[in-house]
Design an enzyme around this catalytic site. Structure first.
Site, PDB file in Angstrom:
ATOM      1  CD  GLU A 510     -21.179 -32.363  63.252  1.00 50.43           C
ATOM      2  OE1 GLU A 510     -20.194 -31.938  63.881  1.00 50.43           O
ATOM      3  OE2 GLU A 510     -21.509 -33.566  63.235  1.00 50.43           O
ATOM      4  CG  HIS A 513     -19.688 -31.363  68.145  1.00 49.67           C
ATOM      5  ND1 HIS A 513     -19.440 -32.051  69.303  1.00 49.67           N
ATOM      6  CD2 HIS A 513     -20.167 -32.288  67.263  1.00 49.67           C
ATOM      7  CE1 HIS A 513     -19.751 -33.337  69.130  1.00 49.67           C
ATOM      8  NE2 HIS A 513     -20.201 -33.498  67.897  1.00 49.67           N
TER       9      HIS A 513
HETATM   10 ZN    ZN Z   1     -21.029 -35.217  67.086  1.00 47.64          ZN
END
Ligand code: ZN
Length: 747
Positions: A510, A513
């Site tokens: 995450e 991202h």
């Molecule tokens: Zn992802």
């Protein structure tokens, strides 16, 4: 465990092709020029940007009663802004049409961003009600813009003049995306065609909803009934009790009922010792909704395929896949198909090798049969346990949440990109368990704000995701405000918060991202950061996972929570070796599903319409799978057509897109190889990756982006190596030695 940035997708999908996502500077259309006298002013919290640092949402000032009025005002203002663009007496220009469109809908973007963040991570009954009420209105609002003929006429006028205009690369991409998005929705069709597309859309919406309901009914309403307790031998007492209770609930007192789970394989199979019972459970799953019982989704599958192919033909495209993939990295079905087909020989060989290994394990266990899909995981798990001896609980003791984040995730970002982080306590948060940090760039300047929301709670949906509260944008002079949401079980009060190795990976994922969002360097919010193709967006996040087990990072964060001892390296070695185990099945079933998806999507209108009986659906699926050359009877696809929700349930979903999981993994593994060949965790490597990939948003061709990074086109070999699927005899030998049975299992 794959995670998604669903919140971004949801918000931008609702706002359509001309979405602007929210952000900072107070600069509304009202003072941008003089042609906007009729634009209403919003009221309430969402009418203007937050006055907090970075325009971070001020949760202390937002109440649930604010949303509906803010959505309605936001839509009204957006509509007035669109009307102002259309009615502008000046000739259409890039600035007065394309940029004006990009700037429109700011209040709506502001409220949608906060609202959909909360319905995902901290919802309430009231928020759910508002969601149900507002979602169809947002869809209609979005359609009214995307399909507005007067607006399109202006966009087209600018687009048709593009060769004569001086534009930056990003301007050109914004123009192209705006134009193509409207064309894709039907702007260039005749009225009759557009009317038919609308009919098809509404029929598809009904039929795919029905498919989802039928597929769910085939799981929930048709459990597998067993007459005797002996058939469930091997299951835990609590599983058996649940099965007995469930049978009573379903009107079969004294018997046992097992509900089917989503995938073809069923999680209870490995523990069941009764082979006939295993077969019964597996076959019920495999034949789900295919007419074996009174539920049969095959007529729906045929209709959906035919309607999609017809819709594509109205747009002049040969098939649905070509239509659906217009904005993807792979772009053409042949590219995605070819990429997967290249894996087939190695994968088929691995499937046969694994089957032979399991046949040996069955013999060693005293069995006298050849492995079938319902036996597969029972014996694969036995071999795996004997060979790798993983103790996941013991591992967890080395992963303390705050250390993983600050000494692991942040440490890697510091070494690679020069970032530093400072915890802050002054920003209002939507839940007391949310942590906030200021992120400082390599030159010490403030880069953005990071919200970290780690814990499971009933008000949060499952999974993990990233999104922005504020997008980076030079148009609005905004810096990124980004959140990561996870579902880590919270430790009881007073205990040290540990996390599983899976969740460690998810944290790195995450944050990958988040880096993609923080390094955004775009003018336009709709091209900023993670606003990239579906078959690209999971790539930077997967790459970031590599640092979780990189020795220098691992030794910095993975220390025993009591003793402070660093994690023994053999624990990691075992995990990494175990990751290559059973890939003929694990990976094979996914590849088969992805190929099956593409086969359905690649039908021409005529071909699709010829599949007009349930029997022909079965026949087409069988023929498509057989053509692949994989061992489909030993390793059936992860989903068969009759319960393949990703592609047949709800709006287009992952139709012609299931391959994306594999595609981004290819980019990821190839990029890891580049990092390792170039010295691993270094600032030079990080800066290069930031420059070529993480800072470019959706502004350029993705292949070009990859070539700028790696100096060549992406290659599938590193992914196959990582999966233990190296093509060729030589590789097969090395896999056999890696995969040799331990003496106690081989007998
Ligand atoms: Zn992802």
């Amino acid at each position: 465990m794959k995670a998604h940035i669903l919140a971004t997708v949801a918000a931008s999908a609702l706002l359509g092709a001309c979405a602007t996502t929210p952000g900072g500077e107070i600069e509304t259309m009202a003072n941008a020029n003089t042609a906007v006298a009729n634009i209403p002013q919003g009221t309430g919290y969402f009418a203007s940007d937050s006055t907090l640092p970075f325009h971070a949402p001020d949760f202390s000032k937002i109440s649930e009663d604010d949303y509906i009025p803010a959505f309605e005002q936001g839509m009204a203002i957006h509509k007035a802004e669109i009307d102002a663009i259309i009615n502008n007496p000046e000739a259409p220009t890039f600035s007065n049409t394309i940029v004006a469109l990009e700037k429109s809908g700011r209040m709506l973007g502001r409220v949608a961003t906060v609202f959909f963040a909360l319905t995902g991570s901290n919802t309430t009954d009231r928020l759910d009600e508002i969601n149900t009420e507002i979602s169809p209105k947002l869809t209609a609002h979005s359609d009214s813009i995307t399909l507005n003929p007067e607006l399109f006429a202006r966009v087209k006028a600018v687009y048709d003049n593009r060769a004569a205009m001086a534009m930056t690369r990003e301007d050109a991409k914004l123009l192209e995306d705006t134009y193509e998005g409207m064309v894709h929705a039907g702007a260039l069709l005749t009225d009759a065609q557009r009317a038919r597309v609308k009919e098809i859309n509404s029929e598809l919406s009904e039929i795919t909803t029905e498919f989802g309901q039928e597929a769910r009914a085939a799981m929930a309403d048709q459990p597998v009934i067993f007459d005797t307790r002996e058939e469930l031998a091997g299951l835990s007492e609590s599983d058996i009790k649940s099965a007995a209770d469930f049978a009573t609930e379903k009107g079969h007192p004294g018997k046992y009922a097992i509900a089917l789970q989503n995938t073809t394989q069923q999680p209870l199979l490995p523990n069941m010792t009764n082979r006939a019972a295993r077969e019964k459970l597996f076959m019920a799953s495999y034949h789900r909704a295919d007419g074996t019982t009174d539920i049969d989704t095959r007529p729906l599958v045929a209709k959906i395929a035919a309607l999609r192919a017809e819709k594509a033909s109205l747009f002049g495209e040969p098939d649905w896949a070509t239509y659906a993939m217009w904005d993807r990295m792979a772009e053409k079905p042949a590219t995605a198909l070819g990429f997967m087909e290249r894996m087939v020989p190695a994968l088929a060989a691995t499937q046969r090798r694994e089957a032979a290994m399991l046949d040996e394990a069955i013999k060693a266990d005293g069995g006298n049969f050849e492995v079938k899909p319902w036996d597969w995981y029972r014996y694969a798990n036995k071999v795996k346990a004997a060979r790798y001896d993983l103790d996941e609980d013991a591992m967890t003791e080395y992963f303390q949440l705050d250390k993983v984040l600050e000494d692991g995730v942040f440490y890697a970002a510091n070494k690679l990109y020069g970032l530093s982080f400072e915890r802050r306590t002054d920003l209002p948060v939507y839940h007391p368990d949310v942590w906030t940090y200021t992120v400082f760039d390599r030159d010490g300047s403030e880069l953005g704000i990071f919200y970290f929301d780690p814990f499971q709670r009933p008000s949060k949906r499952g999974g993990a995701w990233m999104s922005n509260f504020v997008d980076q944008s030079k148009l609005w002079n905004t810096k990124p405000v980004i959140y990561n949401v996870l579902n880590i079980p919270k430790a009881p009060a007073g205990e040290v918060q540990l996390v599983s190795f899976d969740n460690v990976n998810t944290m790195f994922h995450e944050f990958g991202h988040a880096l993609h969002g923080f390094f955004a360097n775009q003018t336009y919010p709709s091209l900023s950061g993670t606003a990239v193709a579906r078959d690209f967006v999971e790539y930077p996040s997967q790459v970031n996972e590599v640092w979780a087990t990189y020795p220098e990072v691992l030794s910095n964060y993975a220390k025993h929570y009591r003793t402070g001892e660093p994690i023994p390296s053999e624990m990691i070695t075992k995990i990494e070796a175990a990751a290559k185990f059973n890939q003929g099945y694990d990976f094979g079933e996914t590849v088969e599903a992805a190929l099956l998806d593409m086969k359905w999507a690649a039908l021409s209108k005529e071909q699709a319409e010829a599949i007009n009986t349930p029997a022909k659906v079965t026949e087409f699926e069988r023929k498509s799978l057989e053509e692949l050359g994989l061992e489909i009877d030993l390793v059936p696809p992860r989903y068969r057509s009759t319960y393949f929700n990703h592609i047949f349930s709800g709006p287009a979903g992952y139709s012609a897109g299931y391959y994306s999981y594999l595609w981004t993994e290819m980019l990821d593994r190839d990029s890891r190889k580049w990092f390792m060949e170039n010295g691993g965790l270094t600032r030079a490597n990080g800066d290069h990756y930031r420059e070529t990939v993480l800072s470019t948003g959706g502004t350029m061709d993705y292949f070009e982006m990859f070539r700028n990074f790696a100096g060549r086109d992406p290659d599938v070999t590193p992914m196959l190596e990582a999966r233990g699927l190296v093509p060729g005899d030589e590789a097969a030998d090395s896999e056999v030695s890696d995969g040799a049975l331990p003496a106690d299992t081989a007998g």
